[in-house]
Design an enzyme around this catalytic site. Structure first.
Site, PDB file in Angstrom:
ATOM      1  N   ASN A 240       0.891  -0.784  -0.003  1.00  0.00           N
ATOM      2  CA  ASN A 240      -0.176   0.047   0.112  1.00  0.00           C
ATOM      3  C   ASN A 240       1.097   1.254  -0.243  1.00  0.00           C
ATOM      4  O   ASN A 240       0.446   1.781  -0.648  1.00  0.00           O
ATOM      5  CB  ASN A 240      -0.951  -0.083   1.058  1.00  0.00           C
ATOM      6  CG  ASN A 240      -2.386  -0.328   0.940  1.00  0.00           C
ATOM      7  OD1 ASN A 240      -2.855  -0.381  -0.425  1.00  0.00           O
ATOM      8  ND2 ASN A 240      -3.693  -0.562   1.355  1.00  0.00           N
ATOM      9  N   ASP A 249      -6.176  -2.100  -2.900  1.00  0.00           N
ATOM     10  CA  ASP A 249      -7.681  -2.505  -3.268  1.00  0.00           C
ATOM     11  C   ASP A 249      -8.009  -3.613  -4.614  1.00  0.00           C
ATOM     12  O   ASP A 249      -8.725  -4.889  -4.371  1.00  0.00           O
ATOM     13  CB  ASP A 249      -9.161  -1.050  -3.314  1.00  0.00           C
ATOM     14  CG  ASP A 249      -8.954  -0.641  -2.541  1.00  0.00           C
ATOM     15  OD1 ASP A 249      -8.639  -1.061  -1.126  1.00  0.00           O
ATOM     16  OD2 ASP A 249      -9.728  -0.093  -2.230  1.00  0.00           O
ATOM     17  N   GLU A 275      -6.887  -7.114   5.656  1.00  0.00           N
ATOM     18  CA  GLU A 275      -6.100  -7.854   4.793  1.00  0.00           C
ATOM     19  C   GLU A 275      -6.099  -9.309   5.135  1.00  0.00           C
ATOM     20  O   GLU A 275      -5.874 -10.153   4.897  1.00  0.00           O
ATOM     21  CB  GLU A 275      -4.676  -7.333   3.673  1.00  0.00           C
ATOM     22  CG  GLU A 275      -3.617  -7.651   5.479  1.00  0.00           C
ATOM     23  CD  GLU A 275      -3.929  -6.478   6.423  1.00  0.00           C
ATOM     24  OE1 GLU A 275      -2.303  -5.933   6.833  1.00  0.00           O
ATOM     25  OE2 GLU A 275      -4.830  -5.591   6.529  1.00  0.00           O
TER      26      GLU A 275
END
Length: 369
Positions: A240, A249, A275
């Site tokens: 990320n 995403d 996650e």
């Protein structure tokens, strides 16, 4: 002029009966008995129409055939024919002459004609019934009656044809109103179903969410021993940070798709949060569970290696597994044990699975040492 009000009254009564039947159906859990209740209620509606005979000038007995239209259109020929049983029996009982002719013309023929337009999706409610089908059915029945009258009387008067056109308008209007009511009820049902699905589905991955997972897993655990796998995406924070949340995403969507396509058919996968994913498995053999989990780890690692993520910290998953020792164990305890086993997988290098039993044995050895 009053004789023209009789079919209007019958049509209004029929629409009211259909409304009442739909409300009863929506309030009661009768789906499993619908193949029996549908012909029963349709037959009773036809009988009620028989209790309001039409004036002779219309050349019809009554509007008994209109409920049969809906049975054939929505449920198909078997249900439509079953729906004719009760009104046919009453016709044989009350009619001294031409009973079989009336049964064939007013019940059997409408059942056959309407069934031609049947679609199984009409019964399930997932597809609206086209208005044109209602018009086509009424038109075919209208033409059939004109043809039969011509064959029997050999003299089709304009007055009779006009009266039949009036009845065609009445039948069509009533039938179309019923179709619109059924379609509106189905639309409300589909909307409710969609809202329920959205409430129980993770919007990002389209997997079930934890809210829907918990009652399903609890019910399964009350019946038999099951296993819980806690699955965590490794190195997700770094991914990320480097590529951004939108790419993160997308990675979660791809991970969920890979897992969904490779779990056992009878297993149930959901997004736990962030996650993390959670899997309800019917497998309880420790050796087979380990092989199952390791296979999932390998598939994920191979999939994302092929997607050229090799210049980044590898995208892998870690798994923790716990199996209920007996049915009716508290679900949250099994999840907590699987979460603890997941921590061990993370702690010992990631991209691996750990059984909670092995964690217990290791802890016991440390305590005894």
């Amino acid at each position: 002029m009053n004789e023209y009000l009789v079919p209007l009254t019958s049509a209004c009564t029929l629409v009211t009966l259909n409304y009442m039947a739909m409300k009863v159906r929506s309030k009661m859990l009768i789906d499993s008995y619908e193949h029996l209740l549908a012909p029963l209620l349709t037959g009773l509606a036809s009988i009620l129409m028989m209790l309001v005979p039409l004036p002779e000038l219309f050349g019809l007995v009554d509007l008994r055939s209109v409920p049969i239209f809906m049975a054939g259109l929505r449920y198909g020929l078997p249900v439509a024919l079953l729906s004719t049983v009760l009104p046919s029996g009453l016709t044989l009982f009350t009619q001294d002459s031409q009973a079989w002719f009336i049964i064939v013309q007013e019940l059997i023929a409408p059942a056959l004609i309407s069934s031609i337009f049947h679609n199984k999706e009409y019964r399930s409610g997932f597809l609206d019934i086209p208005i044109r089908h209602g018009l086509q059915i009424c038109s075919f029945v209208f033409l059939l009656r004109l043809l039969i009258h011509e064959l029997l009387e050999s003299n089709l008067s304009w007055l009779y044809a006009l009266d039949q056109l009036f009845m065609l308008a009445i039948m069509s209007a009533a039938f179309i109103i019923i179709i619109v009511m059924v379609n509106d009820e189905n639309k409300s049902w589909r909307l409710q179903r969609q809202l329920e699905l959205q409430a129980n589905q993770d919007s990002l991955t389209k997997l079930p969410n934890l809210r829907s997972f918990m009652p399903i897993a609890s019910n399964a655990l009350h019946k038999r021993r099951v296993s819980i796998m806690m699955i965590d995406l490794d190195n997700f924070k770094q991914y990320n940070d480097q590529f951004g949340h939108l790419e993160g995403d997308q990675l979660l969507r791809e991970i969920s798709s890979v897992l969904r396509n490779h779990i056992h058919e009878q297993d149930y996968l959901a997004r736990y949060g962030g996650e993390e994913f959670i899997l309800l498995s019917s497998e309880i053999n420790p050796l087979r569970l380990s092989k199952y989990a390791e296979r999932l780890c390998s598939i994920v690692a191979d999939t994302f290696h092929q997607k050229n993520f090799t210049d980044f910290t590898p995208i892998t998953i870690s798994i923790g597994i716990s199996t209920a020792e007996e049915p009716q164990v508290e679900l949250r305890r099994i999840i907590s044990e699987a979460d603890h086993a997941l921590y061990e997988s993370k702690h010992h290098g990631k991209n691996r699975s750990t059984l909670y039993k092995h964690v217990q044995l290791t802890n016991e050895k440390k305590m005894n040492a």
